[in-house]
Design an enzyme around this catalytic site. Structure first.
Site, short mmCIF file in Angstrom:
data_model
loop_
_atom_site.label_atom_id
_atom_site.label_comp_id
_atom_site.label_asym_id
_atom_site.label_seq_id
_atom_site.Cartn_x
_atom_site.Cartn_y
_atom_site.Cartn_z
N SER A 239 31.07 47.18 30.54
CA SER A 239 29.84 47.42 31.28
C SER A 239 29.56 48.91 31.43
O SER A 239 30.48 49.74 31.44
CB SER A 239 29.92 46.78 32.67
OG SER A 239 30.99 47.32 33.40
N ARG B 221 32.53 47.22 47.16
CA ARG B 221 32.34 46.32 46.01
C ARG B 221 32.45 44.87 46.48
O ARG B 221 33.49 44.43 46.97
CB ARG B 221 33.40 46.63 44.95
CG ARG B 221 33.50 45.60 43.83
CD ARG B 221 32.33 45.66 42.89
NE ARG B 221 32.59 44.88 41.70
CZ ARG B 221 31.67 44.24 41.00
NH1 ARG B 221 30.40 44.32 41.37
NH2 ARG B 221 31.98 43.57 39.92
N ASP C 197 38.11 39.11 28.37
CA ASP C 197 38.73 39.75 29.53
C ASP C 197 39.53 38.76 30.36
O ASP C 197 39.02 37.69 30.72
CB ASP C 197 37.66 40.37 30.43
CG ASP C 197 37.09 41.65 29.84
OD1 ASP C 197 37.77 42.27 29.02
OD2 ASP C 197 35.96 42.01 30.21
N GLU D 240 44.68 49.03 33.30
CA GLU D 240 44.49 50.14 34.22
C GLU D 240 45.82 50.85 34.45
O GLU D 240 46.78 50.26 34.91
CB GLU D 240 43.93 49.63 35.54
CG GLU D 240 42.50 49.14 35.39
CD GLU D 240 41.99 48.42 36.61
OE1 GLU D 240 40.97 48.86 37.16
OE2 GLU D 240 42.60 47.41 36.98
N HIS E 8 37.31 53.67 39.55
CA HIS E 8 37.11 53.28 40.95
C HIS E 8 36.90 54.49 41.86
O HIS E 8 36.76 54.34 43.07
CB HIS E 8 38.29 52.44 41.43
CG HIS E 8 38.42 51.15 40.69
ND1 HIS E 8 39.25 51.01 39.60
CD2 HIS E 8 37.80 49.95 40.84
CE1 HIS E 8 39.15 49.77 39.13
NE2 HIS E 8 38.28 49.13 39.86
N CYS F 17 38.60 50.43 33.49
CA CYS F 17 37.87 49.19 33.71
C CYS F 17 36.40 49.42 33.34
O CYS F 17 36.04 50.46 32.80
CB CYS F 17 38.01 48.77 35.18
SG CYS F 17 37.70 47.01 35.49
#
Length: 765
Positions: free
Chosen positions: A441, A523, A607, A673, A702, A734
């Site tokens: 994304s 989030r 994923d 990650e 993040h 991510c």
């Protein structure tokens, strides 16, 4: 019989907290405005729980970002790098800097590490301990919120402050210095807990909840020793306080003997995840004066409680220890479910009537008490509801069920082993060493969200909406080509969420309007609801991916969400074994994979960020979980040809003990990650000699800070000392959906530049 709750959702019914925090971070509101919104959410939560008839109502379960980070601030566990920033003066800014990092003027400090909260999709900020760690009361949040609740509620004796217990808090943290064990800090931390408990008592508190989810784990001898010490001290020095010791997410049968050496007023157990423990726990508490709290309402799923099943457990407990020592509650905090099902207006009534969100769940406790008191009408109504729709065509599909039972060995096996596939893929793709890509994304801007909102309101036709989404795709392809990424993605602008998108395309799953749940910080996600048998109606992603591929000569990845993640990040039906549901999803995703391959897409990412979080907390249950979860992934991925490359992505995973299972997934490339942990995860892959290709994340998405080229090169260099260079991919941690374009473009530019540098500097290896 006492009714109580372990914790309530804190985001607000309309995600007021998310919006307030993000406005504060972007300087649209000040701290006073932020605190006012927090006050209003707490007030609404406390009043609703009081109306429900709860006897004990949690306090200090609210958080502006994360309750573990709240504990760190309360206990003064603050890394020096954050305390050294002179322009941070307020606790709230210090708090957010620890969570999100701080980048301003000459200051550039990374966010603290974040990982999953046990086997949930909630993320917490990992406490950092040094060998000489000191603890002291640093924050007054818990005491201030207690005063608030005491002014608001009619009975102050109903208020129950909630704290993470000292042993679980240490367990959740991380040693920053070598050659010491975090559990050795127990003698330093317990006196501060005792001080906190006494301060709360002096404010008029009658009950305190200490959460010790470590009790459901396979505890080491050291952890057991520490637990005994901590609670002997607390039980002796806080003997006048009613301590409710809580565990959740599994059973505590294996560790119940730990409680023999001290006394707490009440023990809470999770009977949703492990109902079989009740017999042993009852035998333990029978001869004591201890209250037993039964966690019988499912705080992690959205289906109504089966009253008949719960009443049997309650009545059995009453028979053993008497009604006056029985407490009932959800099994865990209601943080993990949406707030109110009445805000859902478009769910079929046969499905909605069986649903229960946080608000409904606390009222279910009231129903159970009334049934115990003699109201059998409530029991009859609930039993009728449980039986209804068992033969409904909305829920059941005979063909789907039959296919689920017919999985052959060939269905879950690639044609050739990885080393053969790798050679074919390298010859076909001609990618450089350290190939660069992203996880899928790209930023979902206000413009995109506004566009989607107009489409939902029918202010845009489907054709107009799709045309505008295509413009975003063309633009992101140009950006990626300019950045010189090697394998591109289409940006996922047509997707609201990586699971919700597919729930809208599959039969047997639905999306909610307001079913928001906190994932981390601001989030929030809307987990879909799996209510029936699952099947695919047609292509879900093919048109978008093929359009994107037509706009570039570079390789374009097809982007899918794996069956285990769709399962784990949804609220799953409870009327059939979970692996049946997993296989149904896997068949559907397999069809999509094959359709992408047939359309010319040669790299397909499936994923599975939730694979690790679904792992049972007790090691004895791992094999049965991996048997079906790996089978589901391989069912979705194994139908392709050798020269089609399958990627998968995982989040915040402690891989050390499960590498054999990860390898058994047989994905050609795994991305994960690692940036916050500075590549520490890769040591396990090296020792295991992981055979396939790996993309260790080099850019922490993040945090809003922009990572430098030098930092990324150092991470690549570290990875190249651990892994074969030919197997290393370079990518962010991510997806980039939640980030801003400026920081994304700068960080990705630094990433591709660092990869170029690595091809020159590290090529001789």
């Amino acid at each position: 019989m006492l009714k109580h709750n372990l914790g309530y959702p804190r985001i607000g019914i309309r995600r007021e907290l998310k919006k307030a925090c993000e406005d504060y971070w972007s300087n649209k509101i000040d701290s006073n405005n932020l605190f006012e919104i927090g006050n209003k959410i707490r007030e609404d939560n406390w009043k609703e729980q009081e109306r429900s008839g709860l006897d004990l109502i949690p306090c200090n379960d609210f958080s502006f970002y994360d309750h573990v980070l709240d504990m760190s601030l309360l206990l003064g566990v603050i890394p020096e790098s954050y305390l050294d920033i002179p322009i941070i003066k307020d606790h709230i800014d210090l708090y957010f800097s620890m969570a999100r990092g701080f980048q301003k003027n000459k200051w550039d400090i990374k966010a603290m590490e974040m990982t999953k909260w046990f086997n949930t999709n909630y993320h917490y900020i990992v406490p950092e301990f040094n060998k000489n760690q000191k603890f002291s009361i640093f924050s007054n949040k818990i005491f201030d919120e207690l005063k608030e609740s005491q002014k608001l509620l009619k009975s102050v004796r109903k208020i129950k402050p909630v704290l993470i217990g000292p042993v679980s808090y240490l367990f959740l943290g991380k040693e920053k210095d070598p050659y010491f064990q975090k559990m050795d800090l127990i003698e330093n931390i317990v006196p501060v807990y005792i001080e906190i408990i006494h301060k709360l008592k002096n404010q008029g508190v009658n009950w305190i909840q200490l959460d010790e989810p470590i009790l459901v784990l396979d505890m080491s001898e050291k952890e057991k020793e520490v637990f005994r010490y901590a609670y002997k001290e607390i039980s002796i020095l806080c003997s006048e306080m009613n301590i409710l010791l809580t565990s959740y997410f599994d059973g505590i049968s294996e560790n119940i003997s730990l409680l023999s050496d001290f006394f707490v007023k009440a023990l809470h157990i999770d009977l949703v995840e492990d109902s079989n423990q009740l017999e042993k726990i009852l035998s333990f508490v029978k001869e004591s004066e201890m209250f037993l709290s039964l966690g019988i309402i499912n705080g992690r799923n959205i289906w109504k409680n089966n009253y008949n099943s719960s009443i049997k457990k309650i009545e059995k407990t009453i028979k053993y220890i008497g009604e006056n020592r029985v407490m009932i509650a959800p099994n865990c905090s209601l943080l993990h479910v949406p707030i109110d099902v009445e805000y859902e207006n478009f769910i079929h009534k046969d499905v909605k009537n069986k649903m229960s969100f946080a608000k409904q769940k606390i009222y279910e406790l009231n129903d159970l008490e009334k049934i115990i008191e003699g109201n059998r009408d409530l029991l009859f109504e609930n039993s009728h509801l449980m039986e209804k729709n068992k033969g409904s065509s909305i829920i059941h599909d005979k063909k789907v069920k039959e296919r689920t039972m017919k999985i052959s060995e060939n269905d879950i096996k690639r044609e050739n082993p990885f080393y053969i596939r790798q050679k074919k893929q390298q010859e076909k793709f001609r990618l450089p060493l350290f190939p660069t890509t992203t996880i899928g994304s790209f930023p979902q801007t206000k413009e995109i969200r506004s566009l989607r909102n107009k489409y939902r309101k029918k202010e845009l036709s489907k054709k107009e909406y799709h045309q505008k989404i295509k413009c975003f795709i063309v633009d992101v392809i140009k950006k990626q080509e300019f950045l010189n990424l090697d394998v591109l993605v289409h940006g996922e602008f047509e997707r609201t969420d990586m699971v919700e998108y597919f729930s809208d395309k599959l039969k047997g799953i639905l999306s909610t309007e307001n079913g928001w749940v906190q994932s981390y910080g601001s989030r929030c996600v809307k987990p879909p609801i799996i209510y029936g048998d699952i099947s695919r109606n047609g292509d879900m992603t093919v048109d978008w991916i093929c359009f994107a591929q037509s706009k570039t000569k570079k390789l374009m990845k097809g982007m899918l969400t794996g069956p285990v993640t769709i399962l784990q990040w949804s609220f799953v039906r409870d009327d059939q074994p979970i692996f049946h549901t997993a296989y149904q999803i896997a068949w559907s995703m397999r069809e999509e994979v094959l359709s992408l391959e047939k359309s010319g897409i040669k790299i397909i990412q499936i994923d599975e960020p939730a694979l690790r979080e679904g792992l049972p907390l007790k090691k004895k249950n791992w094999k049965s979980y991996f048997d079906w979860s790996i089978k589901a992934f391989r069912l979705s991925s194994s139908g392709v040809k050798d020269d089609t490359q399958i990627h998968t992505h995982m989040c915040y995973s402690e891989f050390n003990n499960i590498l054999e299972y990860i390898a058994d997934m047989d994905a050609d490339v795994i991305t994960m990650e690692t940036s916050r942990s500075k590549m520490e995860l890769l040591k396990a892959f090296s020792k295991f000699s992981y055979p396939n290709e790996i993309g260790p994340g080099v850019y922490d998405i993040h945090s809003p800070r922009i990572i430098t080229k030098e930092e990324i090169f150092d991470l690549i260099k570290k990875a190249s000392k651990i892994l074969p260079i030919r197997n290393i991919w370079i990518n962010p941690d991510c997806g980039l959906k939640t980030r801003k374009w400026k920081e994304v473009l700068e960080s990705l530019k630094n990433m591709t530049e660092a990869a170029k540098k690595a091809r020159v500097k590290l090529i001789t290896k």
